[in-house]
Design an enzyme around this catalytic site. Structure first.
Site, mmCIF file in Angstrom:
data_model
loop_
_atom_site.group_PDB
_atom_site.id
_atom_site.type_symbol
_atom_site.label_atom_id
_atom_site.label_comp_id
_atom_site.label_asym_id
_atom_site.label_seq_id
_atom_site.Cartn_x
_atom_site.Cartn_y
_atom_site.Cartn_z
ATOM 1 C CE1 TYR A 130 -2.858 -15.714 0.664
ATOM 2 C CE2 TYR A 130 -1.279 -16.995 1.923
ATOM 3 C CZ TYR A 130 -1.557 -15.973 1.041
ATOM 4 O OH TYR A 130 -0.529 -15.210 0.538
ATOM 5 C CE LYS B 140 -11.372 -5.496 -7.410
ATOM 6 N NZ LYS B 140 -11.293 -4.389 -8.413
ATOM 7 C CG ASP C 203 -8.804 -1.784 -7.918
ATOM 8 O OD1 ASP C 203 -9.424 -1.386 -6.907
ATOM 9 O OD2 ASP C 203 -9.322 -1.795 -9.063
ATOM 10 C CG ASP D 10 0.937 -12.296 0.162
ATOM 11 O OD1 ASP D 10 1.931 -12.174 0.893
ATOM 12 O OD2 ASP D 10 0.934 -12.961 -0.897
ATOM 13 C CG ASP E 275 5.611 -8.617 -0.838
ATOM 14 O OD1 ASP E 275 5.532 -8.911 0.378
ATOM 15 O OD2 ASP E 275 6.211 -9.323 -1.661
HETATM 16 C C1 IPM Z 1 4.070 -13.788 3.449
HETATM 17 C C2 IPM Z 1 4.496 -14.847 2.479
HETATM 18 C C3 IPM Z 1 3.650 -16.085 2.728
HETATM 19 C C4 IPM Z 1 2.214 -15.747 2.400
HETATM 20 C C5 IPM Z 1 4.107 -17.358 2.019
HETATM 21 C C6 IPM Z 1 5.551 -17.685 2.297
HETATM 22 C C7 IPM Z 1 3.224 -18.528 2.371
HETATM 23 O O1 IPM Z 1 4.397 -14.375 1.185
HETATM 24 O O2 IPM Z 1 4.136 -14.037 4.667
HETATM 25 O O3 IPM Z 1 3.705 -12.692 3.013
HETATM 26 O O4 IPM Z 1 1.796 -15.811 1.239
HETATM 27 O O5 IPM Z 1 1.480 -15.399 3.328
HETATM 28 MG MG MG Z 2 3.930 -12.261 1.050
#
Ligand code: IPM
Ligand code: MG
Length: 371
Positions: free
Chosen positions: A144, A194, A227, A251, A255
């Site tokens: 990032y 990884k 993975d 990230d 999710d």
């Molecule tokens: C998260 C989001 C952020 C990230 C974005 C909005 C920059 O996806 O907080 O998970 O990628 O970190």
């Molecule tokens: Mg995210």
């Protein structure tokens, strides 16, 4: 807690951010009125909202306020309207600047399955019921932020570049955060990278192992390629307790883990840095979900992730774990009573969803009956 009233900076942001934050403000007021927990609350702009007003997704003045606040609570940033903007002023840059300049290196993303929602997961009920895992995502380094980055021209074509980069100390501090949390939970950490293809992953594995052996011999440490970790999260998530991983893998994995619990609209997060002079960690709390522009402004959004982010603030910034428990229990109760925003109703399920405000009403009602 010190005698001075702690300060809370609220940054609702874009999309559904302001709607869900409005419900959180009611919850904050409830704790002030009923539990003697008062905050010096101020509100400011971030993301596209700040860009519209000031031409930047985060002004220096707002940055300074965030630095001195006892905690920051953020809604969400971004929206299609801003897709055309230059990278340097995109809404997301406002959030990334907050994370980076406040040095919020440890991002705690719990994935907890509320009993009432176990049927709602895309996985079988017995795979997710009772699930309670914590992903610790490194938040201030890795791909990032690594340099070089950019879109360059090489010969007669363009090349997009991002750099994955981790120093030993960056790995060590997030590893310690994960081990410390594990000690308060089930004493188990799984580190994901990884190392089979990335040098940064090799170093990650080495440093996490060294810290574990030297400082946390009581915590069981395992390693997994990220993975395979994603696969195991879907196969049998209850094998995990604390997962520690880098910025990008965190990230993605968070999710995926969020969806195991039923809806992205449920999950909070805490981003923590080093302790300030008053002993509190620098901290920003935000839902894992985004700005959901498709439903913004319609009163359909689920405010629970943002409400639970405030619960994390009570626990990690304000030494009020009991009150955090109270708020989480109130959310659990509302769900058990069958109150559902649209994201918590499957297409073939039927049933009328409640609005964002009605979900807020239900949570306040459950808080009242907790007294
Ligand atoms: C998260 C989001 C952020 C990230 C974005 C909005 C920059 O996806 O907080 O998970 O990628 O970190
Ligand atoms: Mg995210």
């Amino acid at each position: 807690m010190p005698m001075t009233t702690p300060s809370l900076l609220i940054l609702p942001g874009d999309g559904i951010g302001p709607e869900v934050m409005a419900e959180v403000r009611r919850v904050i007021d409830w704790f002030g009125a009923n539990r003697g927990l008062t905050f010096e609350v101020s509100e400011d702009l971030v993301g596209g909202a700040a860009y519209d007003a000031h031409g930047t997704p985060l002004t220096d003045a707002t940055m300074a306020k965030a630095q001195s606040a006892d905690a920051v609570l953020l809604g969400a940033v971004g929206g299609p309207k801003y897709d055309v903007l230059d990278f340097s002023v995109k809404p997301e840059r406002g959030l990334l600047r907050l994370r980076k300049e406040m040095d919020l290196f440890a991002n705690l993303r719990p994935a907890q399955c509320f009993d009432a929602l176990a049927d709602f997961s895309s996985l079988k009920k017995d795979v997710v019921s009772g699930l309670d895992i914590m992903i610790v995502r490194e938040l201030t380094s890795g791909i990032y932020f690594g340099e070089p980055r950019g879109i360059f021209t090489e010969g007669n074509e363009r090349v997009g570049v991002n750099t994955q980069r981790y120093t030993e100390s960056e790995i060590a501090r997030v590893a310690r955060a994960a081990f410390e949390l594990a000690r308060k939970r089930s004493n188990k950490v799984c580190s994901m990278e990884k190392a089979n293809v990335m040098e940064s992953g090799v170093l990650w594995r080495e440093v996490v192992s060294e810290i574990g052996a030297a400082e946390y011999p009581d915590v069981a440490l395992s390693h997994m390629y990220a993975d395979a970790g994603a696969m195991q999260l879907c196969r049998w998530p209850k094998q995990f307790d604390v997962i520690v991983t880098d910025n990008l893998f965190g990230d993605l994995l968070s999710d995926a883990a969020a969806m195991l619990t039923g809806s992205l609209g449920m999950l909070p997060s805490a981003s923590l840095g080093a302790p300030m002079e008053n002993g509190r960690p620098k901290a920003l709390y935000e839902p894992v979900h985004g700005s959901a522009p498709d439903i913004a402004g319609q009163g359909k959004a689920n405010p629970i992730a943002c409400v639970l982010s405030f619960a994390m603030a009570l626990r990690y910034s304000f030494d009020a774990g009991d009150e955090a428990d109270r708020l989480e229990a109130a959310v659990g109760r509302v769900l058990a009573d069958g109150v559902r925003t649209a994201d918590l109703i499957l297409p073939n399920d039927g049933g009328a969803p409640v609005s964002t405000g009605e979900m807020g009403d239900a949570i306040l009602g459950a808080l009242d009956s907790s007294l």
